[in-house]
Design a protein around this motif. Structure first.
Motif, PDB file in Angstrom:
ATOM      1  N   LEU A 123      -5.042   6.849   1.017  1.00 47.33           N
ATOM      2  CA  LEU A 123      -4.821   6.719   2.452  1.00 47.33           C
ATOM      3  C   LEU A 123      -5.601   7.782   3.223  1.00 47.33           C
ATOM      4  N   ALA A 124      -5.808   8.931   2.594  1.00 49.95           N
ATOM      5  CA  ALA A 124      -6.508  10.039   3.256  1.00 49.95           C
ATOM      6  C   ALA A 124      -7.958  10.165   2.814  1.00 49.95           C
TER       7      ALA A 124
ATOM      8  N   ALA B 229       0.812  -1.224   0.000  1.00 51.75           N
ATOM      9  CA  ALA B 229       0.000   0.000   0.000  1.00 51.75           C
ATOM     10  C   ALA B 229       0.840   1.267   0.000  1.00 51.75           C
ATOM     11  N   THR B 230       1.993   1.241   0.676  1.00 51.14           N
ATOM     12  CA  THR B 230       2.824   2.448   0.770  1.00 51.14           C
ATOM     13  C   THR B 230       4.200   2.265   0.140  1.00 51.14           C
TER      14      THR B 230
ATOM     15  N   LEU C 115      -2.013   2.643  -2.764  1.00 53.62           N
ATOM     16  CA  LEU C 115      -2.816   3.605  -2.002  1.00 53.62           C
ATOM     17  C   LEU C 115      -2.076   4.919  -1.791  1.00 53.62           C
ATOM     18  N   ARG C 116      -0.789   4.838  -1.545  1.00 58.00           N
ATOM     19  CA  ARG C 116      -0.001   6.036  -1.239  1.00 58.00           C
ATOM     20  C   ARG C 116       0.038   7.004  -2.412  1.00 58.00           C
ATOM     21  N   ASN C 117       0.137   6.494  -3.608  1.00 55.67           N
ATOM     22  CA  ASN C 117       0.299   7.359  -4.771  1.00 55.67           C
ATOM     23  C   ASN C 117      -1.022   7.723  -5.442  1.00 55.67           C
ATOM     24  N   ASN C 118      -2.127   7.348  -4.836  1.00 51.73           N
ATOM     25  CA  ASN C 118      -3.435   7.719  -5.374  1.00 51.73           C
ATOM     26  C   ASN C 118      -4.297   8.433  -4.329  1.00 51.73           C
ATOM     27  N   ASN C 119      -3.656   8.911  -3.261  1.00 50.26           N
ATOM     28  CA  ASN C 119      -4.329   9.652  -2.187  1.00 50.26           C
ATOM     29  C   ASN C 119      -5.441   8.845  -1.524  1.00 50.26           C
TER      30      ASN C 119
END
Length: 211
Positions: A103-104, A71-72, A97-101
């Motif tokens: 996570l937030a 994910a990261t 997930l990290r590079n597609n926003n």
């Protein structure tokens, strides 16, 4: 004077005798001079190929999504006391997930049926990092129907409600069905992240088969 003269002569005679013994053809060669036998080669190794690649090894994480392990990637949290992971210079980003926003801002965060799972706290339905101490997790549901409903026609927003399982004796989100949103990083699945540093990854593999 005699002793001083005779000692070198005796030593020279002894060395000549040893040299003569060492040069005898009757003595077998020492192990250090014996050539090592040639390693046997398989037909695959002997075959001529267009590229140097002769073997292809595929590691498939069955029943695990790409983001569950990556994910990261390539950024790990690296808390004190855990195996650290530092990516090599020039490591490319991947579709995670990290590079597609995600996570937030995540579609599971606002799906109405998910909200009661964590006391109507949408923030609790965001993806979160599993610590090494939480490596033994409950598996999500892999039943045919629930997985289709979790995908929700491509919206990908109903995984906690339809496929999530609480983890025994868990606390917080870890103790709810929202645990299905948890992921590991390079501090826990360190071996897989190290493989990814040197071999190709497939982060966009899809299937139309559920269950």
């Amino acid at each position: 004077m005699f002793r001083k003269a005779i000692l070198p002569a005796s030593l020279a005679a002894a060395l000549l005798a040893l040299a003569a013994c060492g040069s005898s053809d009757n003595n077998p060669p020492s192990a250090s001079n014996t050539p090592a036998p040639a390693a046997a080669q398989s037909p695959q190794d002997l075959a001529q190929t267009t590229t140097p690649i002769k073997h292809l090894v595929v590691i498939f994480g069955e029943n695990r999504s790409f983001d569950h392990y990556f994910a990261t990637y390539p950024q790990a949290k690296n808390p004190t006391g855990e195996p650290a992971f530092t990516a090599l210079p020039g490591t490319p980003t991947v579709n995670n997930l990290r590079n597609n926003n995600l996570l937030a801002t995540n579609p599971n965060q606002t799906f109405a049926k998910n909200l009661p799972l964590v006391g109507n706290q949408p923030a609790g339905l965001l993806p979160f990092r599993f610590d090494r101490s939480q490596a033994n997790t409950s598996d999500q549901s892999h039943s045919y129907g629930p997985e289709q409903e979790a995908a929700d026609g491509g919206k990908m927003d109903a995984f906690p409600f339809f496929t999530g399982k609480a983890i025994t004796n868990g606390a917080g989100v870890f103790g709810t069905q929202a645990a299905v949103l948890g992921f590991f990083d390079g501090n826990t699945v360190t071996g897989l992240w190290n493989y990814a540093q040197h071999f190709a990854m497939s982060q966009n593999a899809y299937t139309d088969t559920y269950g």
